[in-house]
Enzyme design. Structure first.
Site, mmCIF file in Angstrom:
data_model
loop_
_atom_site.group_PDB
_atom_site.id
_atom_site.type_symbol
_atom_site.label_atom_id
_atom_site.label_comp_id
_atom_site.label_asym_id
_atom_site.label_seq_id
_atom_site.Cartn_x
_atom_site.Cartn_y
_atom_site.Cartn_z
ATOM 1 N N ASP A 391 0.858 -1.185 0.000
ATOM 2 C CA ASP A 391 0.000 0.000 0.000
ATOM 3 C C ASP A 391 0.894 1.235 0.000
ATOM 4 O OD1 ASP A 391 -1.684 2.101 0.703
ATOM 5 O OD2 ASP A 391 -2.879 0.895 2.089
ATOM 6 N N HIS A 392 0.827 2.010 -1.078
ATOM 7 C CA HIS A 392 1.737 3.156 -1.215
ATOM 8 C C HIS A 392 1.414 4.274 -0.231
ATOM 9 C CE1 HIS A 392 4.969 5.291 -2.903
ATOM 10 N NE2 HIS A 392 4.811 4.975 -4.172
ATOM 11 N N ARG A 393 0.284 4.183 0.472
ATOM 12 C CA ARG A 393 0.015 5.183 1.512
ATOM 13 C C ARG A 393 0.791 4.856 2.783
ATOM 14 N NH1 ARG A 393 -6.238 4.236 1.873
ATOM 15 N NH2 ARG A 393 -5.298 2.171 2.045
#
Ligand code: CAO
Length: 419
Positions: A391-393
């Site tokens: 998850d790039h967040r």
């Protein structure tokens, strides 16, 4: 004369003696298929029981606060004359004129199984699909057209509060209106083009499908690929399999190596919540199991405190329970990271969908012998394809690559798990 229909509590899984928190219909009211009739609420979740066919309510047999279980009689309604089920056009005024409704609210006393006509709203189990919510919260959600299942509760045990509904509406409005999490299929008559066969989705597919679609659409996935040299592990595994009775496949080694890597890179053992990253200090590793009904993900708890043989034993026990449809909710809860292996089937890399609220998932392909350059010559090594979706967040590419690099080092020399 129309038929009297008994509306019973459907199969609600392991829940029993669940309180009725809201009765959403009145005597004389016309029900159409899927009209929500009553709301049941356990201390963990809520569900609405719908009507299945068109009819008019003649008796309400429970009151708010009553405790009900699967099969309890909730209310009776009468299929109106001229109404032929789900496809009928409902004319409420006409139906109401035809009915002389005995206005009588009776608490449940009878055994519903002895009634002449009984309708189970859903043939299969219904799921309690969102956190508990009181009547006022439900009313507000109805007024604003909000589906409770779309809202996360901020109260104790995920209880939905009015603020949660308002915050949800605000978020939706600020993001430019409701987003469709899943693609709506066009209705096409495929039989016009050739022979077809239709089969219903399994219960697991019907529950997991929307969740997968939501995770895939809502989480900014990136997948980082790598290859691990597992030649030494395979030799070690063969040796161990000759020494002791529990069969060790590659998966227990992967679970242990992943746990070791998560200890070094804890950002991947986390969840996003309320603008914060919650890093977990426990290592509960889920693994995907292919079952006749669809994909299930049981969880092995506290992997850091377990050895390979115990992990292998739990993998086979949980996989068996999954395939026999006997997994309980607690077997699938609390996971911090998931591994999905198609190694026993075949294929190299594939891009797995993150199992929210986790922030990463590792996919394993089938290992094969490949030539590796060792300074002066190519030598044959057993190589395992790895695909890490993250998850790039919650993390960035550097952290994800470090995860893969560390994992490959542990797999190349398994002694590193004890460091
Ligand atoms: N490369 C090569 N061989 C592999 C392998 C890999 N990566 N992984 C497993 N194998 C081998 C095993 O070693 C075993 O071979 P041997 O009998 O010669 O030792 C054989 O494949 C069968 O393994 P298994 O399936 O019995 O055991 P497992 O521990 O590898 O897997 C489980 C258990 C439950 C994960 C698996 O049975 C399963 O359900 N896999 C499907 C998961 C899935 O559907 N993922 C996709 C999700 S996205 O839709």
């Amino acid at each position: 004369m129309g038929n009297i229909i008994d509306l019973l509590v459907p199969d609600i899984g392991d829940f029993a003696e669940v309180p009725v928190v809201e009765i959403m219909v009145q005597l004389g009211e016309v029900l159409t298929p899927d009209t929500a009739v009553v709301t049941l609420e356990s201390d963990k979740a809520s569900m609405e029981v719908p009507a299945e066919v068109t009819g008019v309510v003649t008796e309400i047999l429970v009151a708010e606060g009553d405790l009900v279980s699967e099969g309890s009689l909730l209310l009776r309604y009468e299929k109106g004359e001229g109404l032929r089920g789900e496809d009928s056009v409902v004319e409420p005024d006409k139906i109401l004129k035809q009915k002389i409704v005995e206005v009588q609210v009776i608490k449940e006393q009878t055994n519903p199984l002895q009634q002449s006509v009984s309708v189970q709203p859903e043939k299969e189990k219904m799921s309690m699909n969102h956190g508990p919510a009181g009547p006022a919260v439900r009313r507000l959600a109805r007024e604003l057209g909000v589906k409770l299942a779309d809202v996360s509760g901020s109260g104790p045990k995920g209880r939905l509060q009015k603020e949660d509904i308002r915050a949800y509406v605000k978020r939706v409005m600020q993001s430019g209106g409701p987003q469709k999490a899943s693609y709506e299929e066009p209705i096409i008559d495929f039989s016009a083009f050739g022979p077809i066969e239709t089969s219903p989705l399994s219960r697991i597919q019907r529950i997991s499908g929307p969740q997968l679609a939501k995770n895939w659409a809502a989480i900014p996935h990136v997948t980082s690929f790598d290859e691990a040299d597992i030649t030494e592990i395979e030799a070690f595994r063969r040796e161990l399999n000759q020494e002791q009775p529990v069969k060790l496949t590659l998966l227990p080694f992967m679970i242990k190596a992943v746990q070791n890597t998560l200890q070094v890179l804890p950002q991947l053992n986390s969840s996003l919540q309320g603008g914060q990253l919650i890093i977990k200090k426990y290592y509960h590793i889920g693994f995907a199991v292919d079952t006749p009904g669809g994909l299930l993900v049981p969880v092995i708890r506290d992997v850091d405190k377990k050895g390979l043989v115990q992990i292998a034993t739990e993998v086979s026990e949980l996989a068996l329970l999954a395939r026999e449809g006997k997994l309980k909710a607690e077997h699938m809860q609390g996971g911090t990271f998931t591994i999905s292996s198609l190694g026993s089937v075949g294929g190299t890399h594939f891009t797995p969908i993150i199992n929210a609220p986790e922030v990463a998932i590792l996919a394993l392909g089938r290992s094969s012998i490949k030539p590796q350059w060792k300074g002066s010559e190519f030598i044959p090594r057993q190589i395992l394809p790895l695909s890490l979706s993250w998850d790039h967040r919650a993390l960035d590419g550097v952290t994800a690559s470090r995860f893969n690099v560390h994992l490959c080092r542990v797999l190349a020399d398994f002694r590193r798990v004890v460091l």
